[in-house]
Design a protein around this motif. Structure first.
Motif, PDB file in Angstrom:
ATOM      1  N   MET A 139       0.547  -0.541  -0.164  1.00  0.00           N
ATOM      2  CA  MET A 139       0.000  -0.236  -0.013  1.00  0.00           C
ATOM      3  C   MET A 139       1.013   1.137   0.340  1.00  0.00           C
ATOM      4  SD  MET A 139      -2.883   1.431   3.011  1.00  0.00           S
ATOM      5  CE  MET A 139      -3.243  -0.236   2.830  1.00  0.00           C
ATOM      6  N   LEU A 140       1.471   1.157   0.504  1.00  0.00           N
ATOM      7  CA  LEU A 140       2.633   2.630   0.797  1.00  0.00           C
ATOM      8  C   LEU A 140       3.798   2.648  -0.283  1.00  0.00           C
ATOM      9  CD1 LEU A 140       3.657   4.747   2.861  1.00  0.00           C
ATOM     10  CD2 LEU A 140       5.562   3.565   3.738  1.00  0.00           C
ATOM     11  N   ALA A 141       3.885   1.652  -0.919  1.00  0.00           N
ATOM     12  CA  ALA A 141       4.856   1.505  -1.714  1.00  0.00           C
ATOM     13  C   ALA A 141       4.649   1.728  -3.266  1.00  0.00           C
ATOM     14  CB  ALA A 141       5.631   0.550  -2.617  1.00  0.00           C
ATOM     15  N   GLY A 142       2.899   1.668  -3.206  1.00  0.00           N
ATOM     16  CA  GLY A 142       1.810   2.260  -4.942  1.00  0.00           C
ATOM     17  C   GLY A 142       1.390   3.472  -4.612  1.00  0.00           C
ATOM     18  N   PRO A 143       1.190   4.317  -5.985  1.00  0.00           N
ATOM     19  CA  PRO A 143       0.362   5.285  -5.062  1.00  0.00           C
ATOM     20  C   PRO A 143      -1.217   5.347  -5.477  1.00  0.00           C
ATOM     21  CG  PRO A 143       0.760   4.488  -7.850  1.00  0.00           C
ATOM     22  CD  PRO A 143       0.163   3.578  -6.871  1.00  0.00           C
ATOM     23  N   VAL A 144      -1.194   6.641  -4.636  1.00  0.00           N
ATOM     24  CA  VAL A 144      -2.434   7.020  -3.166  1.00  0.00           C
ATOM     25  C   VAL A 144      -3.350   6.773  -4.351  1.00  0.00           C
ATOM     26  CG1 VAL A 144      -3.399   8.223  -2.242  1.00  0.00           C
ATOM     27  CG2 VAL A 144      -1.465   8.167  -1.488  1.00  0.00           C
ATOM     28  N   LEU A 145      -3.952   7.134  -5.717  1.00  0.00           N
ATOM     29  CA  LEU A 145      -4.863   7.766  -6.650  1.00  0.00           C
ATOM     30  C   LEU A 145      -4.665   5.599  -6.844  1.00  0.00           C
ATOM     31  CD1 LEU A 145      -4.884  10.721  -7.796  1.00  0.00           C
ATOM     32  CD2 LEU A 145      -6.287  10.100  -6.056  1.00  0.00           C
ATOM     33  N   ALA A 146      -4.082   4.788  -6.543  1.00  0.00           N
ATOM     34  CA  ALA A 146      -4.243   3.012  -6.646  1.00  0.00           C
ATOM     35  C   ALA A 146      -5.131   2.443  -5.769  1.00  0.00           C
ATOM     36  CB  ALA A 146      -3.175   2.600  -7.545  1.00  0.00           C
ATOM     37  N   ASP A 147      -4.898   3.214  -4.153  1.00  0.00           N
ATOM     38  CA  ASP A 147      -5.015   2.418  -3.164  1.00  0.00           C
ATOM     39  C   ASP A 147      -6.880   2.667  -3.587  1.00  0.00           C
ATOM     40  OD1 ASP A 147      -5.121   1.567  -0.642  1.00  0.00           O
ATOM     41  OD2 ASP A 147      -5.731   3.259  -0.131  1.00  0.00           O
ATOM     42  N   LYS A 148      -7.526   1.735  -3.504  1.00  0.00           N
ATOM     43  CA  LYS A 148      -8.747   0.924  -3.083  1.00  0.00           C
ATOM     44  C   LYS A 148      -9.243   1.992  -2.084  1.00  0.00           C
ATOM     45  CE  LYS A 148     -11.613  -1.953  -0.428  1.00  0.00           C
ATOM     46  NZ  LYS A 148     -11.643  -3.338   0.011  1.00  0.00           N
ATOM     47  N   THR A 149      -8.537   2.349  -0.769  1.00  0.00           N
ATOM     48  CA  THR A 149      -9.813   3.243   0.646  1.00  0.00           C
ATOM     49  C   THR A 149      -9.605   4.645   0.317  1.00  0.00           C
ATOM     50  OG1 THR A 149      -9.241   1.099   2.325  1.00  0.00           O
ATOM     51  CG2 THR A 149     -10.218   3.072   2.865  1.00  0.00           C
ATOM     52  N   SER A 150      -8.161   4.916  -0.319  1.00  0.00           N
ATOM     53  CA  SER A 150      -7.969   6.321  -0.866  1.00  0.00           C
ATOM     54  C   SER A 150      -9.145   6.347  -1.376  1.00  0.00           C
ATOM     55  CB  SER A 150      -6.765   6.419  -0.993  1.00  0.00           C
ATOM     56  OG  SER A 150      -6.434   6.036  -0.254  1.00  0.00           O
TER      57      SER A 150
END
Length: 426
Positions: free
Chosen positions: A315-326
């Motif tokens: 989760m931390l390594a990926g883009p925020v706008l690819a995070d499901k909950t974000s």
């Protein structure tokens, strides 16, 4: 010659009739005119962000953002809350909100059982239940969370849709929420070894039909008990919110009945499970946003034990706008802004009293810490847990009621009122 209706029919009619209140509910005021500037800004933001996410990260994140937007519209138009519902129940015995929770939980449990039991998912996902450990962290965390939401004025989902509608004091709650969730992630080593038992998911023992049936029976019992409490205490009615006139106008401009909101949220929440394979949640994104801010300021959250856990590291390594909950959280805020502008109620509230501001920040911090300790909030633990047939969801709800009672005792110290039996509305 007329005959009296059978006793069973009379009992059924009594069960389906509205629960008594000390006075009739006042008529809802007419909705103000549409706010064109906020509507244009929020609408353009929704369209632009959806287009960007879809093109940069693909269809799955794009659909999750759209589901978040729809959740924001449904939450705002129905004013579907957890904080106020529990406050009204504990303070004066009005169980209207709790019964709406039961409808949401029961419908969601039905949809979850169908999806998880048949392993039906989209984009290659396999829906899985949300089971959480039964331990000291759950007890402390859910209690702290409930105290925090009574001080902060909103729960996790309520914070998002209130921020979207322009409520300034809840922006402070959101800031505290992010801070508390980040603090708990940073200090994960202090609480990760609290004693706990393994998750108990009923479907593992009695199958999905058995799990669903037990959940529905318990929810039906809660509805009956809440009706009995309300009949005994005869509380004031829930205050109405501005509403558009006419059924068609209410669809677009609100307000929706609580039951409609519960059904819409259940379907949309099941949509999140269908698309992502996991239940709708809120607060993991707050830890992520706070940690990204720490990193932007020169810190190294990737070294924290929390972000080295399986799943969290990715989760931390990926883009925020690819995070499901974000994506769903951001969507809720923008969707609520669209709904509030359509309903004519979007506005920025200025001049927040210092005691209210203090309570908002403190309440947010307590909710952030509590959600991390408990493994979720009113959505990720209470709703998703009960709908999944996990015992931790029921425990979360029970200790949240205790925390609500404690939070009501603290509210007057911050100049915040509680419902009273003699009020015109609660």
């Amino acid at each position: 010659m007329t005959t009296a209706p059978p006793a069973d029919a009379a009992k059924t009619a009594a069960l389906l009739s509205p629960s008594p209140t000390s006075a009739p509910r006042p008529e809802a005021p007419a909705a103000p005119p549409v706010r064109p500037v906020p509507l244009a800004v929020s609408g353009l933001l929704a369209a632009a962000l959806t287009a960007y996410v879809w093109s940069a990260h693909g269809a799955k994140p794009g659909v999750l953002l759209l589901l978040g937007l729809a959740l924001g519209v449904a939450l705002f138009h129905s004013r579907f809350g957890f904080t106020s519902a529990w406050r009204q129940l504990v303070a004066v015995g009005n169980g209207t909100g709790l019964r709406a929770h039961a409808l949401l939980l029961g419908t969601t449990a039905t949809l979850f059982a169908l999806l998880i039991g048949t392993k039906t998912g989209l984009f290659g996902s396999v829906p899985a239940p949300s089971g959480g450990p039964l331990g000291l962290g759950l007890l402390i965390g859910s209690f702290l969370f409930a105290v925090g939401m009574q001080l902060g004025g909103a729960c996790a989902s309520g914070t998002l849709f209130a921020v979207g509608s322009g409520q300034t004091s809840i922006v402070l709650t959101l800031g505290g929420f992010i801070g508390g969730a980040t603090l708990a992630a940073w200090q994960f080593d202090l609480w990760k070894d609290l004693p706990s038992l393994e998750p108990v998911v009923m479907a593992d023992h009695i199958g999905w039909f058995g799990s669903w049936a037990v959940t529905i029976l318990v929810l039906a019992a809660i509805v009956l008990v809440s009706r009995g409490i309300q009949a005994r205490r005869n509380p004031p009615p829930i205050g109405p919110v501005p509403s558009a006139r006419g059924a068609a106008a209410r669809v677009l401009r609100g307000s929706w009945p609580l039951a409609v909101g519960a059904l819409a949220l259940a379907v949309l929440g099941a949509g999140v499970l269908l698309v992502s394979g996991g239940a709708w949640g809120v607060t993991s994104a707050f830890s992520l946003w706070g940690s990204e801010l720490v990193r932007a300021l020169g810190g190294h959250p990737e070294s924290w034990s929390w972000w080295q856990q399986p799943g969290n590291k990715e989760m931390l390594a990926g883009p925020v706008l690819a995070d499901k909950t974000s994506l769903t959280d951001i969507g809720i805020m923008i969707g609520a802004a669209v709904a509030a502008a359509l309903g004519g109620t979007w506005t920025l509230h200025r001049g927040v009293p210092w005691r209210t501001a203090t309570a908002a920040v403190l309440g947010g911090v307590l909710m952030g810490i509590g959600a991390r300790l408990a493994g979720g909030c009113n959505i990720g633990a209470y709703l998703a847990g009960i709908a999944s047939g996990s015992l931790h969801g029921w425990v979360w709800g029970a200790f949240a009621l205790l925390g609500t009672w404690a939070g009501l005792k603290l509210r007057p110290f911050f100049g915040l009122g509680n419902p009273k039996p003699g009020d015109g509305v609660c």
